[in-house]
Design a protein around this motif. Structure first.
Motif, PDB file in Angstrom:
ATOM      1  N   ALA A   1      23.524 -33.198  29.645  1.00 17.03           N
ATOM      2  CA  ALA A   1      23.859 -32.229  28.599  1.00 17.03           C
ATOM      3  C   ALA A   1      23.363 -32.711  27.238  1.00 17.03           C
ATOM      4  O   ALA A   1      22.847 -31.927  26.423  1.00 17.03           O
ATOM      5  CB  ALA A   1      25.372 -32.015  28.566  1.00 17.03           C
ATOM      6  N   GLU A   2      23.477 -34.004  26.995  1.00 19.28           N
ATOM      7  CA  GLU A   2      23.030 -34.541  25.702  1.00 19.28           C
ATOM      8  C   GLU A   2      21.510 -34.445  25.552  1.00 19.28           C
ATOM      9  O   GLU A   2      20.985 -34.249  24.462  1.00 19.28           O
ATOM     10  CB  GLU A   2      23.511 -35.980  25.546  1.00 19.28           C
ATOM     11  N   THR A   3      20.806 -34.574  26.665  1.00 16.73           N
ATOM     12  CA  THR A   3      19.356 -34.406  26.636  1.00 16.73           C
ATOM     13  C   THR A   3      18.992 -32.972  26.253  1.00 16.73           C
ATOM     14  O   THR A   3      18.134 -32.743  25.392  1.00 16.73           O
ATOM     15  CB  THR A   3      18.755 -34.741  28.029  1.00 16.73           C
ATOM     16  N   VAL A   4      19.684 -32.022  26.887  1.00 19.77           N
ATOM     17  CA  VAL A   4      19.417 -30.607  26.575  1.00 19.77           C
ATOM     18  C   VAL A   4      19.726 -30.342  25.100  1.00 19.77           C
ATOM     19  O   VAL A   4      18.958 -29.684  24.394  1.00 19.77           O
ATOM     20  CB  VAL A   4      20.271 -29.663  27.461  1.00 19.77           C
ATOM     21  N   LYS A   5      20.820 -30.911  24.643  1.00 21.81           N
ATOM     22  CA  LYS A   5      21.247 -30.686  23.260  1.00 21.81           C
ATOM     23  C   LYS A   5      20.207 -31.229  22.270  1.00 21.81           C
ATOM     24  O   LYS A   5      19.859 -30.558  21.286  1.00 21.81           O
ATOM     25  CB  LYS A   5      22.599 -31.363  23.046  1.00 21.81           C
ATOM     26  N   MET A   6      19.708 -32.426  22.541  1.00 24.73           N
ATOM     27  CA  MET A   6      18.688 -33.001  21.643  1.00 24.73           C
ATOM     28  C   MET A   6      17.462 -32.109  21.595  1.00 24.73           C
ATOM     29  O   MET A   6      16.866 -31.899  20.538  1.00 24.73           O
ATOM     30  CB  MET A   6      18.277 -34.400  22.147  1.00 24.73           C
TER      31      MET A   6
ATOM     32  N   ASP B   1      21.821 -43.882  28.234  1.00 25.76           N
ATOM     33  CA  ASP B   1      22.021 -43.034  27.066  1.00 25.76           C
ATOM     34  C   ASP B   1      20.687 -42.357  26.711  1.00 25.76           C
ATOM     35  O   ASP B   1      19.706 -43.034  26.378  1.00 25.76           O
ATOM     36  CB  ASP B   1      22.504 -43.925  25.910  1.00 25.76           C
ATOM     37  N   PRO B   2      20.631 -41.026  26.793  1.00 25.33           N
ATOM     38  CA  PRO B   2      19.346 -40.344  26.549  1.00 25.33           C
ATOM     39  C   PRO B   2      18.793 -40.596  25.137  1.00 25.33           C
ATOM     40  O   PRO B   2      17.577 -40.571  24.933  1.00 25.33           O
ATOM     41  CB  PRO B   2      19.675 -38.865  26.766  1.00 25.33           C
TER      42      PRO B   2
END
Ligand SMILES: [Zn+2]
Length: 476
Positions: free
Chosen positions: A369-374, A398-399
């Protein structure tokens, strides 16, 4: 065609219990022949069955998965017949008082297929025919494996309805943890009974039953063959005979196994060795409360609430582990469409390439999800997001760290970008003028130049906005 096919289904599904239904032998697939057999499941005289409680719970879960009523009272009966794969010469099943009744599944845009009943029974062994040696060998490993039989009404009118029904049942049983529904391993088998009814008539014709279909392809081909066969008989003035037929996968045809006259008289009677089972409302409600969301409900949530295209939603839901992963990822970053897109494009591709199943993903929904968010926030490019997913497939990290280490972070330094753009504009004065005169096509060329000079880490959206702004500020 002058006839409508009328079909009903019986689906046998093996329950995912650890042990067999009336003894403690393991309920597994594969392994050496007759390695999971004991006096109980091989029907030795004097042995008594002991009911597996979990088989009962799973059968009730199947009932809730298929919108059935789960009955307080149910009981076992004895179905008597002799066949070498059944050493006891009777099968313990539920005839008079099945555990679940009156369910339904909706197919093909809302047609309701009624489920008459779900009952528990034990599986029989397996005969392995060796044509070369001219012998048959009995493997009793499957004897006493718990099954449920899901019996529908004769509500199907097309092959597509049948296929969608089987697909839905397989998926719902998997979601409910009732059965792994591996048709190729025989844990889900389908019997189809089929007759033809003339258009305009409401009287069913004589039916034939095709047994033990274990792939979608064979279900489709067997039904199509049978429709053709029965049509030919009726059109030439003949009569369809009520019989059981065997589908031959190599020839794509069906052959008579036994006619109605040869049908067994099973002499059912109440099983004397197992007392009837009574479940209280509290017990039944506790099972119901423990049910996960079913895939057809999930589909509505994904399409209506999250606005995902139906095809996308179906692809994710087809794999419960993947769908659960999606649900956890959108808890972290509720951009439904963006999370779904990266799953469909990159996660599915990497799952395919690596042969890993979604249950065994090495990274957490949070990292994903954090990857998509970035990517959505312009911290990294869309391509960098795909690269990070590829790296996550090897190991969860950690992405943000991955982005830093690999130079994926986009340069949002407006000053540096402005300098590049100014220089590109002055080097390409003619082209800039042409763009201002209405030749929109050259914009792509100018963008290309900017990205080339500013480097891959330049934020393309920022570059585009700045370039547009700078061109408009130009005199001329
Ligand atoms: Zn046993």
């Amino acid at each position: 065609m002058k006839y409508i096919p009328v079909m009903g289904l019986e689906i046998h599904a093996e329950l995912s219990t650890a042990s067999k239904v009336f003894c403690s032998c393991a309920n597994d697939f594969g392994g050496g022949e007759n390695t999971r057999v004991c006096p109980r499941c091989s029907g030795m005289p004097g042995t008594l069955p002991l009911i597996n409680q979990n088989a009962y719970t799973l059968a009730a879960r199947a009932g809730f998965a298929l919108d059935c009523r789960v009955n307080n009272y149910s009981a076992f009966d004895r179905k008597n017949y002799f066949y070498p794969d059944l050493p006891k010469a009777y099968q313990i099943t539920q005839f008079e008082h099945p555990i679940c009744t009156d369910g339904f599944v909706e197919v093909c845009g809302g047609r309701k297929i009624r489920i008459n009943r779900i009952h528990i029974e034990e599986d029989a062994g397996k005969l392995v025919h060796d044509d070369y040696e001219g012998v048959s060998m009995a493997d009793y490993n499957r004897c006493g494996v718990p099954l449920i039989e899901i019996v529908s009404e004769a509500d199907f009118r097309s092959v597509d309805e049948v296929l969608e029904y089987v697909e839905q049942i397989a998926l719902r049983l998997k979601y409910a943890g009732v059965c792994d529904a591996k048709m190729e391993q025989g844990s889900l088998r389908v019997d189809v009974n089929i007759s033809l009814m003339p258009y305009g008539s409401e009287i069913f014709g004589t039916r034939a039953e095709i047994k033990n279909l274990n792939s979608f392809k064979s279900i489709k081909r067997a039904i199509e063959y049978e429709i053709e066969r029965q049509t030919e008989i009726l059109e030439s003035g003949g009569k369809v005979v009520q019989e059981t037929r065997h589908y031959n996968d190599n020839h794509g045809d069906t052959k008579s196994l036994r006619s109605k006259e040869e049908a067994h008289d099973y002499r059912y009677f109440p099983e004397p060795d197992i007392p009837p089972i009574f479940m209280t409302d509290e017990q039944i409600n506790a099972i119901k409360a423990d049910m996960p969301e079913m895939p057809h409900k999930r589909l509505i949530r994904y399409t209506d609430k999250y606005g995902l295209p139906e095809d996308d939603a179906r692809l994710i839901i087809a794999d419960k582990a993947l769908s659960d992963f999606y649900d956890k990822a959108i808890e972290v970053y509720p951009n439904y469409k963006a999370v779904s897109n990266l799953i469909l494009v990159e996660v599915l591709r990497n799952l395919n390439d690596s042969g890993i199943s979604a249950e065994n993903l090495q990274f957490t929904p949070k990292s994903f999800a954090e990857t998509v968010k970035m990517s959505e926030n312009g911290v990294i490019s869309k391509n960098a997001a795909k690269d990070i997913v590829k790296i996550l497939f090897k190991k969860d990290r950690d992405p943000k760290k991955i982005a830093e280490e690999n130079g994926f972070l986009m340069n949002n330094d407006t000053g540096a970008l402005e300098a590049v753009i100014n220089s590109i504009i002055s080097q390409n004065a003619d082209i800039v003028q042409s763009y201002k005169n209405g030749n929109n096509k050259v914009f792509g060329f100018l963008m290309g130049q900017v990205i080339q000079q500013a480097g891959k880490s330049a934020n393309p959206q920022l570059a585009k906005d700045l370039l547009t702004k700078k061109i408009m500020e130009q005199e001329g």
